[in-house]
Design a protein around this motif. Sequence first.
Motif, PDB file in Angstrom:
ATOM      1  N   SER A  38       0.866  -1.181   0.000  1.00 23.80           N
ATOM      2  CA  SER A  38       0.000   0.000   0.000  1.00 23.80           C
ATOM      3  C   SER A  38       0.901   1.228   0.000  1.00 23.80           C
ATOM      4  CB  SER A  38      -0.866   0.006   1.265  1.00 23.80           C
ATOM      5  OG  SER A  38      -1.615  -1.182   1.328  1.00 23.80           O
ATOM      6  N   CYS A  39       0.325   2.407  -0.136  1.00 28.55           N
ATOM      7  CA  CYS A  39       1.141   3.625  -0.115  1.00 28.55           C
ATOM      8  C   CYS A  39       1.986   3.643   1.163  1.00 28.55           C
ATOM      9  CB  CYS A  39       0.245   4.859  -0.160  1.00 28.55           C
ATOM     10  SG  CYS A  39       1.165   6.379   0.155  1.00 28.55           S
ATOM     11  N   PRO A  40       3.319   3.789   1.035  1.00 31.08           N
ATOM     12  CA  PRO A  40       4.171   3.741   2.232  1.00 31.08           C
ATOM     13  C   PRO A  40       3.996   4.949   3.146  1.00 31.08           C
ATOM     14  CG  PRO A  40       5.473   4.276   0.285  1.00 31.08           C
ATOM     15  CD  PRO A  40       4.086   3.969  -0.199  1.00 31.08           C
ATOM     16  N   ALA A  41       3.366   6.020   2.641  1.00 30.39           N
ATOM     17  CA  ALA A  41       3.203   7.216   3.482  1.00 30.39           C
ATOM     18  C   ALA A  41       1.863   7.222   4.211  1.00 30.39           C
ATOM     19  CB  ALA A  41       3.343   8.476   2.630  1.00 30.39           C
ATOM     20  N   CYS A  42       0.755   6.891   3.490  1.00 31.44           N
ATOM     21  CA  CYS A  42      -0.565   7.024   4.136  1.00 31.44           C
ATOM     22  C   CYS A  42      -1.303   5.693   4.243  1.00 31.44           C
ATOM     23  CB  CYS A  42      -1.421   8.046   3.388  1.00 31.44           C
ATOM     24  SG  CYS A  42      -2.074   7.441   1.817  1.00 31.44           S
ATOM     25  N   GLY A  43      -0.763   4.639   3.641  1.00 33.69           N
ATOM     26  CA  GLY A  43      -1.419   3.337   3.718  1.00 33.69           C
ATOM     27  C   GLY A  43      -2.542   3.177   2.706  1.00 33.69           C
ATOM     28  N   THR A  60       1.920   6.504  -8.177  1.00 31.05           N
ATOM     29  CA  THR A  60       1.681   7.624  -7.258  1.00 31.05           C
ATOM     30  C   THR A  60       0.397   7.337  -6.485  1.00 31.05           C
ATOM     31  OG1 THR A  60       0.664   8.795  -9.099  1.00 31.05           O
ATOM     32  CG2 THR A  60       2.835   9.535  -8.442  1.00 31.05           C
ATOM     33  N   CYS A  61       0.364   7.833  -5.249  1.00 23.26           N
ATOM     34  CA  CYS A  61      -0.819   7.671  -4.409  1.00 23.26           C
ATOM     35  C   CYS A  61      -1.745   8.860  -4.671  1.00 23.26           C
ATOM     36  CB  CYS A  61      -0.395   7.636  -2.941  1.00 23.26           C
ATOM     37  SG  CYS A  61      -1.781   7.711  -1.803  1.00 23.26           S
ATOM     38  N   ASN A  62      -2.980   8.578  -5.017  1.00 28.91           N
ATOM     39  CA  ASN A  62      -3.917   9.669  -5.307  1.00 28.91           C
ATOM     40  C   ASN A  62      -4.346  10.424  -4.055  1.00 28.91           C
ATOM     41  OD1 ASN A  62      -4.025   9.562  -8.103  1.00 28.91           O
ATOM     42  ND2 ASN A  62      -5.444   7.839  -8.067  1.00 28.91           N
ATOM     43  N   HIS A  63      -4.081   9.849  -2.890  1.00 26.43           N
ATOM     44  CA  HIS A  63      -4.457  10.529  -1.647  1.00 26.43           C
ATOM     45  C   HIS A  63      -3.371  11.508  -1.193  1.00 26.43           C
ATOM     46  CE1 HIS A  63      -6.281  11.256   2.201  1.00 26.43           C
ATOM     47  NE2 HIS A  63      -5.204  10.819   2.828  1.00 26.43           N
ATOM     48  N   CYS A  64      -2.083  11.079  -1.247  1.00 29.03           N
ATOM     49  CA  CYS A  64      -1.030  11.938  -0.674  1.00 29.03           C
ATOM     50  C   CYS A  64       0.095  12.267  -1.659  1.00 29.03           C
ATOM     51  CB  CYS A  64      -0.458  11.293   0.588  1.00 29.03           C
ATOM     52  SG  CYS A  64       0.577   9.857   0.267  1.00 29.03           S
ATOM     53  N   ASP A  65      -0.028  11.827  -2.913  1.00 30.13           N
ATOM     54  CA  ASP A  65       0.945  12.150  -3.977  1.00 30.13           C
ATOM     55  C   ASP A  65       2.305  11.480  -3.825  1.00 30.13           C
ATOM     56  OD1 ASP A  65      -0.797  13.674  -5.440  1.00 30.13           O
ATOM     57  OD2 ASP A  65      -0.193  15.570  -4.517  1.00 30.13           O
ATOM     58  N   THR A  66       2.439  10.527  -2.903  1.00 22.48           N
ATOM     59  CA  THR A  66       3.733   9.837  -2.767  1.00 22.48           C
ATOM     60  C   THR A  66       4.033   9.042  -4.037  1.00 22.48           C
ATOM     61  OG1 THR A  66       3.565   9.699  -0.385  1.00 22.48           O
ATOM     62  CG2 THR A  66       4.975   8.067  -1.425  1.00 22.48           C
ATOM     63  N   LEU A  67       5.271   9.162  -4.496  1.00 26.80           N
ATOM     64  CA  LEU A  67       5.745   8.419  -5.669  1.00 26.80           C
ATOM     65  C   LEU A  67       6.623   7.282  -5.165  1.00 26.80           C
ATOM     66  CD1 LEU A  67       6.368   8.216  -8.800  1.00 26.80           C
ATOM     67  CD2 LEU A  67       8.300   9.742  -8.332  1.00 26.80           C
TER      68      LEU A  67
HETATM   69 ZN   LIG Z   1      -0.504   7.924   0.176  1.00 26.92          ZN
END
Ligand SMILES: [Zn+2]
Length: 253
Positions: A38-43, A60-67
């Motif tokens: 899952s997104c490593p920043a927000c899950g 990229t995560c659509n919630h927090c933009d983490t690449l």
């Molecule tokens: Zn995220």
Amino acid sequence: MSMKESDIRPQETYKKFYQLTKKDSLEFFKNVTFDRISCPACGGNNLEHAFLKHGFNYETCNHCDTLFNNPRPSEEAIRRYFSEAPSVKFWMNHFYQETEEIRREKVFVPRGRLVIESVKKFSPDKNWDKIKWIADIGSGAGVFCEEMKKLAPSHVEVLAIEPLPTMSKLCEERGLTVIPKCLEELKVSDLPTKNDSKCIFTAFEMIMYVQNPLVFFENCKRLLTSGDLLIFSGLNGMGVDILVLWEKYRTLL
Ligand SMILES: [Zn+2]
């Protein structure tokens, strides 16, 4: 303090390193297991394809933009890469050695000063009095630990946590106290006792290389108690250089 990319990445050596890295990326991970995370920043799991680079898929995560790279090679494959890959050996034996002194001045000393100030700002007592030791996770050749020993108050013990034998040997040669283990294997009993004193963990520029950042932080949490600090940094996809260059950004390997 000004710093040009060529100060820490001499162009000819960097070009050679980049070519080796590309070759390793394409060949070293051919038959290994890849795991989705899952997104490593927000899950979050609302993820979108960003680009493909050297056979690695980035999302990229659509919630927090983490690449981030997803799916990711297994923990075992990552360890084997860092122990055996020709590009990593080139980095250690040529690239890093050529730039060690400039990196000391432009990267590690400022990083050490940041740690000194961060403790004054974020520790419960806002000073170093109760800090017994500082452990650097993924110490590499040990230059940051060397500088930390100079910058930290004399009562603070500096420990290098470095599992790669070639690197932990370099740390030992510098006279550092080394624990040759990776974070997952590290136990409270491997570390100096704290009693009612506090400790600091540092982990600079390594979070992007671990298989699962959430597991990394859970392991940090396992070793920390109330009032201890974890100070870390990592690359992110929001810098103007990467936003412009995207998959052509060379530091993205
Ligand atoms: Zn995220």
